[in-house]
Design an enzyme around this catalytic site. Structure first.
Site, PDB file in Angstrom:
ATOM      1  N   TYR A  97       4.059 -89.156  32.768  1.00 46.42           N
ATOM      2  CA  TYR A  97       2.714 -89.446  33.272  1.00 46.42           C
ATOM      3  C   TYR A  97       1.800 -88.231  33.217  1.00 46.42           C
ATOM      4  CZ  TYR A  97       3.942 -94.144  34.656  1.00 46.42           C
ATOM      5  OH  TYR A  97       4.291 -95.457  34.624  1.00 46.42           O
ATOM      6  N   GLU A 191      35.544 -89.394  37.188  1.00 46.50           N
ATOM      7  CA  GLU A 191      34.425 -90.174  36.649  1.00 46.50           C
ATOM      8  C   GLU A 191      34.025 -91.320  37.562  1.00 46.50           C
ATOM      9  OE1 GLU A 191      36.792 -92.806  33.321  1.00 46.50           O
ATOM     10  OE2 GLU A 191      34.673 -93.230  33.655  1.00 46.50           O
ATOM     11  N   ASP A 243      39.569 -92.689  33.648  1.00 44.02           N
ATOM     12  CA  ASP A 243      40.359 -93.871  33.305  1.00 44.02           C
ATOM     13  C   ASP A 243      41.145 -93.571  32.036  1.00 44.02           C
ATOM     14  OD1 ASP A 243      39.373 -95.347  35.376  1.00 44.02           O
ATOM     15  OD2 ASP A 243      37.815 -96.359  34.177  1.00 44.02           O
TER      16      ASP A 243
END
Lengths: 362, 613
Positions: A97, A191, A243
């Site tokens: 902006y 994570e 994972d």
């Protein structure tokens, strides 16, 4: 104004002066911008980092294809100069902006979308060699930390062992965070927020004398810089928990070797001695998680093939073993699956055992 | 030399004239002569008359110039009027017409099977008729269509095919009184048939076929008025008898508005259309484009007047008559020539009646064939003629002379096209003469682009032969083929249809001039595709294409450069604004510097380098 700010303002001014010089000598003004595409990114086995090559492209002002980007880059520089002068920070969205204005006598805006201002900022990073955070532009903050460490942030002393259930919210810019007291012996990065919540509730950091840090998915630049500084300044081992899937492996890869998109800042962000603690193929058998395997989708298979062939993993026998096992398994296992063995199994058995045995991959 | 088909017709005419009436012959061959539809018939009548007028007036103009060293230009006046306004009465619930109503002057008359009926009762403007026992009432309302009641029920009335009066007048030399009947009233009369010279009409069949067509469709004789410089203006009505002899009626001396010239006026059954490729208007417009030395004035059936003004200030060169070149000879033609020649022996025939045969060549051919050079041409046997033809066609002869051709000329054509189309760009190419089958010909081509030319999809194609527009059979024409085989994309034409025709605001013009234009049929509407002809046409079009490319490239370049420049100008103050903030140098100073760079042209030189990102 902080000293660092002055240095950056000076650098940007030099950039502008160079353009003025070109204009004065009647030349089509240009910017020499390092190329940020895959073709100019390579793995440097000596530094063990993904680095940016030397290729640069000239961006001319009087060129139909370049002119817009040229103006956007200089406008980004002007915006940053202003920020540094008043020592304030803006988010990427706010910078969009700040840069946005309609060109006189037209209905054309200097920037139409945030992707344009984001790119202009990335170009400015490359041109000045300063990271976005140093240019006082923040991304969304993300991630939490708790543990045996005391820091000073914007003049406030914060003890990370007294942060309650939420932990310390890690700002997007961790450059100016000072470490006051570091008792922790290592850092555990994961994570998943959920895993961090689990370990925090179990006061894992207190029992194991460490710091636990999490973010959802990829680590932000702020987190990566924080980890890197703890590794550099206090020689703390950085242990990574993700994972057991290609995406998790890649989170580790970015932490350790750097990323393609930010190859120019690998020297500030890559944590070359990060260690992959888990989840690993061996854990699945050892802790009886075979029933928790989630079948691969096509995207998972493809991603695994890509990662397998990354240069930095190619020669690594240990990693290739993980990839092969995963391929044979045709599936993945989430960290959360450890809960099937008991609510605090992870903090009481899984992690202490692995850390004690140095059961990790470099 | 002539097309096979035509020879057949000529022969048929000659041999069967006695057995078959001319009327019958015409009926049988209407399609070959181009009168096969009402719209086409209208066009053919105008075309044949205009052809004749232009040929005659040009010839006069050249003679005039020789005498007076001043130019004389053709002025041709074409007038089409509705001659008969006819209506058909269709009773309610029936689709068969009951009778016709014809307007003659200001009166409406009821016709039944070609006969005028008399009203059985007249009551003011209401007339009652008995048509084969059916009661028909006609209420006249002045000039408006009358109201018609059949057995007290309102009947439909439809407009009937109209009869038109077509008048064409020229300011040519006029025709001497005794020749008029033969020129207009005898098929295959005229000087054009056996000569080789570029002219519009080339078969001597055109204008008399117009007379015959009028005679066949309306029965009204053609009215001819002609005046020569020295003679009196004579008017006569002409029809053609079944034995192909003219019948002259009502001959009288009249006043003629011109000092000399000819006027033909016929009443025909035909259809008039006011616009489109097949309209008289379009035909005359196209004629005027390639005949810039002529003024054509057209008055249409609604009395609207169009003037196609002369734009040239001189006449095109006068075409010279040439003798047949042996390479283009055919057996029948050679045999005919041998029969009618005035040469005393075969040696002088070869040298004088044919083009490019020298004494030495004649001698060597005759000695090889063992023909005595003093043999009378008539006495050659069929076998000898065959051998002679073969030997002639193998002999190393020079190409035929080409000064027999009269091109429109590059400049005159360009001026004329520009005037007519108001195009922004016109390229014109006038090729040197070439030869097909021993016959000289020449191709001129032009492309007009943009300006007031409307983009109506496929480019307009204007085909011409000997300065006369070709309207029908576009698909079978060598010109269309040549246009399709030119690779327009190469010449910056943006849109080219899959059939090879360019699309956009283009007009493509191709003109072939020849002493014998090889038409595909007697309707003279398409050029036969001899490879030599197509090749010349393509070369002409390609040359036009190259000129067009030059123009279009410059135009696109200018447009792009203007766009780029304005883009640069927009961003200059923006860069100055931002740059001023980081360097504290005044905006104005930066703007001035950037403008200097832009004006130096530096901006463009490095544009495409390193454009990758």
């Amino acid at each position: 104004m902080p000293k660092n700010n002055k240095e950056i303002i000076k650098k940007i001014e030099l950039l502008g002066k160079q353009i003025l010089k070109e204009i004065k000598s009647g030349e089509n003004p240009f910017l020499d911008i390092p190329i940020r595409s895959l073709s100019n990114v390579y793995y440097n086995p000596k530094t063990k980092m993904i680095e940016l090559g030397l290729s640069k492209s000239k961006r001319y002002f009087f060129n139909v294809a370049h002119i817009r980007k040229f103006v956007q880059t200089i406008e980004a520089a002007a915006t940053v100069t202003e920020l540094l002068k008043v020592d304030k920070h803006l988010s990427l969205r706010q910078v969009f902006y700040a840069m946005r204005r309609t060109i006189k006598g037209t209905n054309i805006d200097v920037v139409d979308e945030q992707t344009e201002s984001n790119q202009a900022i990335e170009d400015l990073e490359l041109l000045t060699g300063f990271a976005r955070e140093e240019l006082h532009i923040n991304a969304k903050k993300s991630g939490a930390a708790a543990g045996k460490i005391v820091i000073k942030d914007r003049g406030d002393i914060i003890d990370l062992s007294k942060m309650g259930s939420g932990g310390w919210a890690i700002p997007s810019n961790t450059e100016d965070v000072e470490f006051k007291k570091v008792d922790a012996k290592f850092v555990l990065y994961m994570e998943k927020d959920a895993m961090w919540e689990r370990l925090n509730e179990d006061k894992f950091w207190e029992k194991n004398n460490c710091v636990i840090i999490a973010s959802q998915g990829q680590a932000t630049r702020g987190i990566r810089r924080l980890l890197r500084r703890l590794s550099d300044e206090y020689k703390l081992p950085i242990l990574v928990l993700t994972d057991f899937d290609p995406w998790g492996f890649y989170i580790f890869s970015v932490l350790k070797y750097g990323s393609i998109a930010l190859a120019n800042f690998s020297n500030k962000l890559a944590i070359t001695n990060a260690k992959f603690l888990g989840m690993r193929a061996e854990d699945i058998k050892k802790y009886g998680l075979e029933r928790q395997i989630i079948k691969f989708k096509d995207v998972d298979k493809k991603r695994l093939e890509q990662i397998k062939n990354y240069e930095w993993f190619k020669e690594n026998k240990e990693w290739q073993k993980q990839f092969k096992r995963m391929k044979d398994m045709k599936g993945k296992v989430e960290l959360d699956a450890l809960v099937t063995r008991g609510i605090s199994f992870v903090s009481e058995k899984y992690l202490p055992e692995k850390i004690k045995n140095k059961d990790w991959i470099e | 030399m002539a097309d096979k088909k035509f020879d057949d017709i000529a022969e048929e005419l000659g041999s069967q004239m006695k057995a078959v009436s001319v009327a019958e012959f015409f009926k049988k061959n209407k399609h070959l002569l181009g009168f096969d539809s009402p719209i086409k018939a209208m066009l053919m009548v105008v075309k044949e008359a205009v052809d004749n007028s232009l040929d005659a007036t040009e010839e006069y103009g050249h003679n005039y110039y020789k005498k007076n060293k001043k130019w004389y230009f053709p002025e041709i006046y074409v007038d089409i009027k509705k001659e008969e306004y006819g209506l058909v009465i269709i009773p309610k619930g029936d689709d068969r017409p009951l009778a016709d109503i014809i307007k003659t002057g200001k009166k409406w008359e009821l016709m039944h099977f070609g006969k005028k009926l008399r009203a059985s009762k007249v009551d003011g403007n209401r007339k009652t008729y008995n048509v084969d026992g059916t009661k028909v009432e006609v209420i006249e309302e002045g000039l408006k269509k009358p109201k018609v009641y059949v057995e007290n029920e309102r009947a439909d009335i439809k407009e009937r095919t109209l009869k038109y009066r077509v008048t064409i007048r020229d300011n040519g030399p006029g025709i001497i009184e005794k020749n008029i009947p033969n020129v207009f009233g005898k098929l295959l009369y005229g000087s054009k048939f056996h000569r080789l010279r570029q002219s519009r009409g080339q078969q001597g069949i055109g204008i008399s076929s117009v007379v015959l067509y009028a005679q066949q469709t309306t029965g009204i004789p053609a009215k001819i008025i002609s005046k020569t410089e020295k003679g009196k203006a004579v008017q006569m009505e002409i029809t053609i008898a079944d034995n192909n002899e003219p019948i002259v009626q009502n001959k009288e001396y009249v006043n003629f508005s011109l000092e000399h010239g000819t006027e033909i006026s016929v009443v025909i059954e035909a259809d008039y259309i006011s616009s489109g490729e097949k309209s008289v208007y379009e035909f005359l417009r196209r004629t005027s484009i390639v005949n810039p030395h002529a003024t054509i004035i057209f008055s249409d059936p609604n009395k609207k007047k169009y003037v196609f003004k002369r734009t040239a200030t001189f006449l095109p060169p006068e075409p010279k008559e040439i003798k047949p070149h042996p390479y283009g000879l055919e057996f029948g033609k050679l045999k005919d020539m041998l029969l009618v020649t005035s040469s005393r022996n075969i040696r002088s025939f070869l040298m004088n009646d044919l083009s490019r045969v020298s004494g030495a060549i004649a001698d060597s051919i005759l000695s090889k064939l063992d023909i005595d050079p003093s043999t009378k041409p008539k006495e050659l046997t069929r076998r000898e003629i065959e051998k002679l033809l073969r030997a002639l066609q193998k002999a190393p002869l020079k190409r035929p002379p080409t000064d027999c051709l009269s091109p429109i000329g590059k400049d005159a054509l360009k001026k004329s096209i520009t005037e007519d189309t108001k195009a922004e760009f016109v390229a014109v190419v006038s090729r040197k003469p070439a030869v097909y089958k021993g016959i000289p010909f020449l191709v001129e081509a032009a492309i007009a682009y943009g300006g007031e030319i409307k983009n109506t999809g496929t480019a307009q194609r204007l085909r011409y032969a000997n300065k006369i527009p070709l309207v029908y059979d576009a698909a079978g024409c060598a010109i269309t083929k040549a246009i399709q085989e030119t690779s327009w994309k190469q010449y910056k034409v943006e849109n080219v249809a899959s059939n090879g025709l360019p699309s956009g605001p283009y007009i493509i013009i191709v003109h072939i001039a020849s002493v014998w234009v090889p038409y595909t049929s007697e309707g003279k509407s398409a050029i036969a595709g001899y490879p030599a002809i197509i090749k010349e046409m393509k070369l002409a079009l390609q040359e036009c294409g190259r000129k067009l490319k030059g123009y279009l490239s410059a135009k696109y370049r200018e447009k792009r450069s203007a766009q780029r420049r304005s883009l640069f100008e927009i961003y200059v103050p923006e860069l100055a604004y931002s740059l001023s903030k980081i360097t504290d140098v005044k905006e104005k100073e930066i703007i001035d510097g950037l403008k200097k760079v832009l004006n130096k042209g530096k901006a463009d030189s490095e544009v495409d380098k390193d454009a990758k990102e």
